[in-house]
Design an enzyme around this catalytic site. Structure first.
Site, PDB file in Angstrom:
ATOM      1  CG  ASN A 110       8.317   8.709 -16.615  1.00 20.01           C
ATOM      2  OD1 ASN A 110       9.262   9.388 -16.223  1.00 20.01           O
ATOM      3  ND2 ASN A 110       8.465   7.612 -17.366  1.00 20.01           N
ATOM      4  CD1 TRP A 111       6.542  15.209 -15.464  1.00 18.73           C
ATOM      5  CD2 TRP A 111       7.905  16.928 -14.966  1.00 18.73           C
ATOM      6  NE1 TRP A 111       5.756  16.250 -15.022  1.00 18.73           N
ATOM      7  CE2 TRP A 111       6.572  17.322 -14.703  1.00 18.73           C
ATOM      8  CE3 TRP A 111       8.929  17.847 -14.724  1.00 18.73           C
ATOM      9  CZ2 TRP A 111       6.243  18.590 -14.223  1.00 18.73           C
ATOM     10  CZ3 TRP A 111       8.603  19.109 -14.241  1.00 18.73           C
ATOM     11  CH2 TRP A 111       7.274  19.479 -13.995  1.00 18.73           C
ATOM     12  CE  LYS A 112       8.570   8.647 -20.774  1.00 16.17           C
ATOM     13  NZ  LYS A 112       8.297   7.911 -22.008  1.00 16.17           N
TER      14      LYS A 112
ATOM     15  CD  GLU B 106       4.780   2.889 -19.121  1.00 12.97           C
ATOM     16  OE1 GLU B 106       4.170   3.964 -19.121  1.00 12.97           O
ATOM     17  OE2 GLU B 106       6.023   2.817 -19.075  1.00 12.97           O
TER      18      GLU B 106
ATOM     19  CG  HIS C 295      10.134   3.586 -18.332  1.00 11.56           C
ATOM     20  ND1 HIS C 295      10.529   3.690 -19.652  1.00 11.56           N
ATOM     21  CD2 HIS C 295       8.918   4.182 -18.255  1.00 11.56           C
ATOM     22  CE1 HIS C 295       9.577   4.336 -20.319  1.00 11.56           C
ATOM     23  NE2 HIS C 295       8.599   4.639 -19.495  1.00 11.56           N
TER      24      HIS C 295
ATOM     25  N   GLY D  90       5.049   7.142 -26.301  1.00 11.19           N
ATOM     26  CA  GLY D  90       5.495   8.318 -27.046  1.00 11.19           C
ATOM     27  C   GLY D  90       5.168   8.271 -28.530  1.00 11.19           C
TER      28      GLY D  90
ATOM     29  N   GLY E  91       3.494   9.881 -19.747  1.00  8.48           N
ATOM     30  CA  GLY E  91       4.746  10.545 -20.096  1.00  8.48           C
ATOM     31  C   GLY E  91       4.492  11.935 -20.638  1.00  8.48           C
ATOM     32  N   GLY E  92       4.491  12.061 -21.962  1.00 14.73           N
ATOM     33  CA  GLY E  92       4.388  13.362 -22.635  1.00 14.73           C
ATOM     34  C   GLY E  92       3.310  14.286 -22.087  1.00 14.73           C
TER      35      GLY E  92
ATOM     36  CB  SER F 182       0.079   7.243 -26.535  1.00 10.78           C
ATOM     37  OG  SER F 182       1.346   7.228 -27.159  1.00 10.78           O
TER      38      SER F 182
ATOM     39  CD  GLU G 191      11.346   6.035 -22.347  1.00 12.56           C
ATOM     40  OE1 GLU G 191      11.611   6.765 -21.374  1.00 12.56           O
ATOM     41  OE2 GLU G 191      10.324   6.197 -23.054  1.00 12.56           O
TER      42      GLU G 191
END
Ligand code: PGA
Length: 251
Positions: free
Chosen positions: A12-14, A169, A99, A175, A235-236, A214, A101
């Site tokens: 997930n590149w966000k 999640e 998500h 993150g 993600g990251g 993470s 976010e």
């Protein structure tokens, strides 16, 4: 016991990535070709602005593409939003919905997430439905109750459930570099599996449940070996080809 579904490792590149970043996805594709073809499905969810171009660059590689959100309506007066049909039209096969976010930044509730998941199924996309508790909810002992309620409220009532994916999640792990303990992950995924089987019967056994929060090269193998962990939402670490490939290889 039913056979475990094929794992899915999803990036997930966000809100990260310009056209030049497509090179990073191409690097991933090059590393998982031929004899290095992974024994799992691989997905990247880039920003929608580069989805079509990424699809052209990746050609028929092993990487599938997905959106990060869709609107619940098919079309209409919703400035700035994208429909599931639009994502499918430019090559997406999956879309993330709910998500944390988006739940936090855009006040999306379970009913909205469910409507988005149903819109995705109608467009032929596989929705990745995200659920997870906050740190204070976990500390107060409400994690299971919160996640079960989110899941029950967010699961589609219409459309083919065979193609849905659920992602657990924990919000406090996203993150932050913190991950849930293997025991906590195992217990939460077992609870999610139970809800899926109660809702969809045998089909619920085959629905993939991803862990997210993470996930990194150094913890991926341990997390992905846990029962009922059918993949990862990353993600990251998905922004870096080296790290993402290491996670794919751990699956
Ligand atoms: P993270 O993000 O891997 O950077 O924690 C996961 C996610 O939000 O999907």
């Amino acid at each position: 016991m039913a056979t475990a579904p094929r794992k899915l490792v999803a990036g997930n590149w966000k809100m990260n990535g310009l056209r030049a970043s497509i090179d990073e996805a191409v690097r991933v594709a090059d590393r998982i070709e031929g004899e290095n073809t992974p024994d799992c499905d691989v997905l990247i969810c880039p920003p929608a602005t580069i989805l079509a171009q990424m699809g052209w660059r990746l050609g028929d590689s092993a990487i599938g593409l997905g959106g990060q959100d869709c609107h619940q309506d098919k079309s209409g007066a919703h400035t700035g939003d994208l429909s599931a049909d639009m994502l499918a039209d430019v090559g997406a096969k999956y879309v993330i919905v709910g998500h944390s976010e988006r739940r936090a930044d855009h006040h999306e509730d379970d009913a909205t997430v469910r409507a988005k998941a149903e819109a995705a199924l109608e467009a032929g996309l596989l929705p990745i439905i995200c659920v997870g508790e906050t740190e204070s909810q976990r500390e107060s002992g409400d994690a299971y109750q919160v996640v079960i309620a989110q899941l029950v409220g967010s699961l589609p009532q219409e459309g083919k459930p065979e193609t849905i994916v659920v992602a657990y999640e924990p919000v406090w792990a996203i993150g932050t570099g913190k991950t849930a303990s293997p025991t906590d992950v195992e217990q939460m995924h077992a609870v999610i599996r139970k809800v899926l089987v109660e809702r969809y019967g045998e089909i619920g056994e085959g629905i993939r449940i991803l862990y997210g929060g993470s996930v990194k090269p150094d913890n991926a193998a341990e997390l992905l070996a846990i029962e009922n962990v059918d993949g990862a939402l990353v993600g990251g670490a998905s922004l870096n080809a080296e790290q993402f490939v290491a996670i794919i290889q751990a699956a």
